[in-house]
Enzyme design. Structure first.
Site, PDB file in Angstrom:
ATOM      1  N   THR A 134      19.282  49.263   7.299  1.00  0.00           N
ATOM      2  CA  THR A 134      19.818  48.412   8.363  1.00  0.00           C
ATOM      3  C   THR A 134      20.239  49.232   9.578  1.00  0.00           C
ATOM      4  O   THR A 134      20.155  48.771  10.709  1.00  0.00           O
ATOM      5  CB  THR A 134      21.011  47.611   7.802  1.00  0.00           C
ATOM      6  N   SER A 159      16.206  50.126   1.686  1.00  0.00           N
ATOM      7  CA  SER A 159      16.465  51.107   0.617  1.00  0.00           C
ATOM      8  C   SER A 159      16.109  50.569  -0.764  1.00  0.00           C
ATOM      9  O   SER A 159      15.997  51.337  -1.715  1.00  0.00           O
ATOM     10  CB  SER A 159      17.912  51.584   0.654  1.00  0.00           C
ATOM     11  N   THR A 163      22.058  50.478   2.938  1.00  0.00           N
ATOM     12  CA  THR A 163      23.294  50.462   2.139  1.00  0.00           C
ATOM     13  C   THR A 163      23.068  49.941   0.720  1.00  0.00           C
ATOM     14  O   THR A 163      23.877  50.209  -0.166  1.00  0.00           O
ATOM     15  CB  THR A 163      24.374  49.587   2.813  1.00  0.00           C
TER      16      THR A 163
HETATM   17  N1  ASP Z   1      20.782  45.529   3.785  1.00  0.00           N
HETATM   18  C1  ASP Z   1      20.399  46.869   3.584  1.00  0.00           C
HETATM   19  C2  ASP Z   1      21.175  47.842   4.436  1.00  0.00           C
HETATM   20  O1  ASP Z   1      22.340  47.635   4.567  1.00  0.00           O
HETATM   21  C3  ASP Z   1      18.988  47.100   3.632  1.00  0.00           C
HETATM   22  C4  ASP Z   1      18.700  48.397   2.922  1.00  0.00           C
HETATM   23  O2  ASP Z   1      19.354  48.730   1.945  1.00  0.00           O
HETATM   24  O3  ASP Z   1      17.839  49.104   3.399  1.00  0.00           O
HETATM   25  O4  ASP Z   1      20.710  48.828   4.930  1.00  0.00           O
END
Ligand code: ASP
Length: 356
Positions: free
Chosen positions: A37, A84, A117
């Site tokens: 993100t 991720s 995340t």
């Molecule tokens: N929603 C996720 C983030 O906070 C997407 C990910 O893990 O790439 O980055």
């Protein structure tokens, strides 16, 4: 910011003939980017859930925070540009190798990894067990995409670079920085799907905080990590397969056999409470117990609760099960994958679970 920079940046005097000038000597922090993100892009500033993670390249991401130039030299290397949830063990092994090489350079103070995340805690724990250096390894993400109003990524990135450049961060292993807080890789977990304050370090508190005036640490991790770790992945191109089984009322009993058939080398149970597995499911383990020790998957009990220890108890002795202590199932899986690169002996693996 001005005060912070005067503290974060060292100064040295260059004497040339009669003239003298003070030049800032900036530390070097290498930034590895993987997507998430923090590199996400949406159609409008209010798109907080409808956006594409990993849409902005590593170079663009770092260039979009020009204030970094006042804090450190930040060479960038993009490892991946994905959500991720799409990272793989191959990415982990590449990251570990590249970070190990980079941190050997005496001119480099530390490494920052930008990351989604969703699984940041997993990559952080993996790197905390496989990077052989005292220098800080700082993972950073964001809860709002780069295009959002009040995006949290830019300040998180500045904070991560400040931590990686901080002499106090040496010896603290891999850390996760978000929302002005520094957490130990082993203990941090994502606890909210949406809020900027999504990360909580379970029972054990933050290691420190990042404020305008300074990066300040209050605790150190006590478990073995980084330079003190026995795990070496430098020559590996894959890791043993380990899967997680989530416990719930009346679980389907064919899952253990299906995993074994699929070639799993280890099963981590996300047990109920303090790591309990239902009586019928324990019965379903009889096929595993009948296997020869050199091919039998290693079984680990963790918990779906999120806080507290899982310890060895008499009930589970006949199953040769390893107790995960306070590691959540996804981190117990990583330690078991690394443990299986060295041994299949449950007693030796239990020793590792009590040290890492
Ligand atoms: N929603 C996720 C983030 O906070 C997407 C990910 O893990 O790439 O980055």
């Amino acid at each position: 910011m001005g005060r912070m920079l005067s503290i974060a940046v060292g100064f040295v005097c260059f004497l040339g003939g009669a003239a003298s000038a003070a030049e800032p000597v900036l530390p070097t922090v290498k930034i590895f980017t993987t997507g998430g993100t923090i590199a996400g892009s949406g159609a409008s500033g209010t798109d907080m859930t409808n956006y594409k993670p990993g849409a902005i390249s590593g170079d663009q991401l770092v260039a979009s925070v020009p204030q970094l130039k006042q804090i450190a030299h930040t060479p960038v290397e993009q490892i991946a540009n994905v959500g991720s949830y799409d990272l793989t063990v191959t990415h982990w092994l590449a990251l570990a190798r590249k970070i190990n090489e980079t941190l050997k350079d005496p001119a480099v103070s530390g490494a920052v990894i930008t990351h989604g995340t969703n699984t940041i805690e997993e990559t952080a724990y993996f790197l905390g067990l496989t990077v052989k250096s005292d220098k800080p390894v700082v993972l950073v993400g964001a809860m709002r995409p780069a295009t959002a109003i009040s995006a949290d990524g830019p300040l998180n990135l500045i904070n991560a670079v400040r931590v990686a450049a901080s002499p106090e961060a040496r010896g603290k292993g891999a850390m996760v920085v978000l929302n002005d807080e520094i957490s130990a890789a082993r203990d941090v977990t994502k606890e909210h799907t949406m809020r900027v304050e999504a990360f909580r370090p379970t029972d054990f508190g933050y290691l420190g905080q990042i404020d305008e005036d300074r990066v300040v640490f209050y605790r150190s991790p006590t478990r073995r990590h980084t330079a003190a770790s026995e795990f070496d992945v430098s020559k590996l191109d894959k890791l043993p397969v380990v899967d997680i089984l989530y416990a719930y009322v009346q679980p389907s009993l064919g899952l253990v056999d299906a995993l074994v058939k699929g070639g799993t080398q280890g099963i981590v149970f996300a047990g109920t409470g303090a790591g309990d597995i239902s009586t019928p499911e324990r019965g379903a383990l009889k096929n595993v117990l009948a296997m020869k020790p050199d091919v039998r998957p290693v079984l680990v009990r963790s918990s779906r609760v999120g806080n507290g220890r899982v310890v060895a108890t008499k009930d589970y002795e006949p199953f040769n099960m390893v107790a995960a202590d306070t590691l959540n199932p996804q981190k117990a899986r990583i330690l078991l994958m690394l443990a299986l690169t060295k041994t299949r002996d449950p007693k030796e693996i239990q020793r590792m679970f009590s040290e890492y």
